[in-house]
Design an enzyme around this catalytic site. Structure first.
Site, PDB file in Angstrom:
ATOM      1  CD  GLU A  51      -2.720  -1.274   2.233  1.00 26.61           C
ATOM      2  OE1 GLU A  51      -3.290   0.284   2.713  1.00 26.61           O
ATOM      3  OE2 GLU A  51      -4.073  -1.422   2.172  1.00 26.61           O
ATOM      4  CD  GLU A  66      -4.156  -6.035   3.372  1.00 26.38           C
ATOM      5  OE1 GLU A  66      -4.520  -4.970   3.636  1.00 26.38           O
ATOM      6  OE2 GLU A  66      -2.920  -5.759   3.704  1.00 26.38           O
TER       7      GLU A  66
HETATM    8  O1  IFM Z   1      -4.184  -3.140   8.809  1.00 26.74           O
HETATM    9  C1  IFM Z   1      -4.649  -2.976   7.687  1.00 26.74           C
HETATM   10  C2  IFM Z   1      -3.473  -3.977   6.576  1.00 26.74           C
HETATM   11  O2  IFM Z   1      -2.016  -3.579   7.201  1.00 26.74           O
HETATM   12  C3  IFM Z   1      -3.146  -2.599   5.776  1.00 26.74           C
HETATM   13  N1  IFM Z   1      -4.346  -3.404   4.800  1.00 26.74           N
HETATM   14  C4  IFM Z   1      -5.331  -2.453   5.596  1.00 26.74           C
HETATM   15  C5  IFM Z   1      -5.583  -2.780   7.006  1.00 26.74           C
HETATM   16  C6  IFM Z   1      -6.696  -2.666   7.802  1.00 26.74           C
HETATM   17  O3  IFM Z   1      -6.963  -1.294   8.143  1.00 26.74           O
END
Ligand code: IFM
Length: 445
Positions: free
Chosen positions: A170, A354
């Site tokens: 990210e 994710e």
């Molecule tokens: O917990 C985070 C993760 O570290 C990165 N993506 C989003 C998740 C939820 O906020």
């Protein structure tokens, strides 16, 4: 909802299911000789993190990793997406290696292979060693070289056994959220720092890809996060504000990685603050990758403001929300899968790296009835199938997250896990969503 409405057979041949975690959020950073990170500094500064909680103990995965990998295997997942902590491997960020840290990831990867799991590594999921933060962290162009050296050390050890690798999780959070909004470490609100961090994070990505290719590591990718930008009303001003949000959140990194340029709508604001010669870095940034990962959770409703660029604000929307107060908008996932393939990545395999929701899960008689999470994942998996029907080459889906864990500035209160963690005893208890997923994944044919 107590069961999924789909089965494995509803997904394309070879489609992979995985669970995702990250090092600082679960390992217990105080153990194993890891160095201090900017998250330790950020968390111990009053007002930054709920109850000033940090990742010192987290889920104590450092000592309980075998039990945790058993949980991944027993759910029927194919892949485990984990990250390596820079400060655990190189406590000062540069120089001496902590052998104990490297040994940990070596054991972890072997543990995945022993359980028939594909190891999907992310090199950096946000815990920058403090000594590098002292040198300017992501604002300092030298970070690309420091990061490449870290990549070489980690992949020199585990690169022969991993299934896939991505340099940075990210980039938007590393750049914008941490340097413009001040919500994540290092907690800056500074447009010049933001522009530099957003560019250097891509340069570091490119250098790490080059290093990993040189080592013969295959199946390399990039993982970006996305939020659907919905205009607060039908006015031209709101539409333009949502387009600006979309440009710096969703398009900046993909455009850099896959087109070798930044969107004009972002250069309007960040252009004057980018480092000299930034255009010359695209040869490194566009180093070919083998797949692209999309992290997706929500949409934001965007209204225009009179403030300085980007002159917008998030406003509450009408949809049901999760424990994060994030609106549930599965259609956004389908949108981004289609747009990423159509505008940026073509035939490259896409993975939803994710997706998941925080829910205020409580244990009652040893069970957590997180039916809302089953419905959330089910609705997003339906979008994945629709995208596949439309010809998008989507090849896998990872749930965030295996365990309840350290949700950064929000501490331990927001529970994203398929598995409940009691942060007093560290006992793991699979929730209803874990059992439902295991059932769904077992319906192989
Ligand atoms: O917990 C985070 C993760 O570290 C990165 N993506 C989003 C998740 C939820 O906020």
């Amino acid at each position: 909802m107590t069961d999924f409405s789909c089965a494995r057979r509803d997904f394309p041949e070879g489609f992979l299911f995985g669970a995702a975690t990250s090092s600082y959020q679960i390992e217990g950073h105080a153990h194993g000789g890891a160095g201090r990170t900017h998250w330790d500094d950020f968390a111990s500064t009053p007002g930054n993190v709920v109850r000033a909680e940090d990742g010192g103990l987290a889920c104590d995965h450092y000592h309980r990793w075998e039990e945790d990998l058993d949980l991944v295997r027993d759910a029927g997942f194919d892949v485990y997406r984990f990250s390596t902590s820079w400060a655990r491997v190189i406590p000062e960020g540069r120089g001496a290696v902590n052998a104990e840290g490297l040994d940990f990831y070596d054991r972890l990867v072997d543990g995945m292979l022993d359980r028939g799991l594909k190891p999907a590594a992310t090199l950096y999921h946000w815990e920058l060693p403090s000594p590098l933060a002292d040198l300017g962290g992501w604002r300092n162009r030298d970070i690309a070289g420091w990061f490449a050296d870290f990549a070489e050390i980690v992949m020199g050890r585990i690169g022969d056994r991993i299934w896939s690798a991505a340099p940075i999780n990210e980039p938007w959070c590393v750049g914008w959220l941490s340097h413009f909004e001040g919500v994540h470490a290092p907690g800056l609100r500074d447009i010049r720092a933001t522009a530099r961090a957003m560019h250097h994070v891509l340069l570091a990505h490119g250098r790490a890809i080059e290093v990993m290719r040189g080592l013969g590591v295959g199946n390399l990718g990039a993982v970006c996060n996305f939020e659907f930008a919905h205009p607060a009303d039908a006015s031209a001003e709101a539409t333009a504000a949502a387009a600006r949000y979309d440009a710096y959140y969703n398009q900046f990194f993909l455009s850099g990685l896959f087109k070798g340029r930044y969107p004009e709508a972002v250069l309007e604001g960040l252009g004057p603050h980018l480092p000299d010669g930034w255009q010359d870095d695209f040869a490194a940034i566009t180093a070919p990758v083998d797949w692209c990962g999309l992290n997706y959770y929500t949409r934001k409703v965007i209204a225009p403001t009179d403030a300085a660029w980007p002159s917008l604000a998030e406003v509450p929307g009408p949809l049901p929300t999760t424990q994060m107060d994030w609106e549930i908008y599965p259609e956004g996932l389908g949108y981004f899968l289609r747009r990423t393939a159509a505008d940026y990545t073509g035939d490259l395999p896409l993975y939803v790296t994710e997706n998941g929701m925080a829910n205020a899960d409580i244990l009652s008689n040893g069970a957590a009835a997180d039916h809302a999470r089953i419905a959330y994942i089910d609705a997003h998996l339906a979008e994945v199938r629709r995208a596949d029907d439309d010809g998008v080459p989507v090849a896998g889906y990872y749930v965030w997250s295996l365990l309840d864990n350290y949700e950064w500035a929000l501490g331990y209160e927001k529970r994203f896990g398929l598995v409940h963690v009691d942060f007093g005893t560290l006992k793991r208890t699979p929730k209803a969503s874990y059992h439902a997923l295991a059932k769904m994944l077992a319906t192989a044919d």
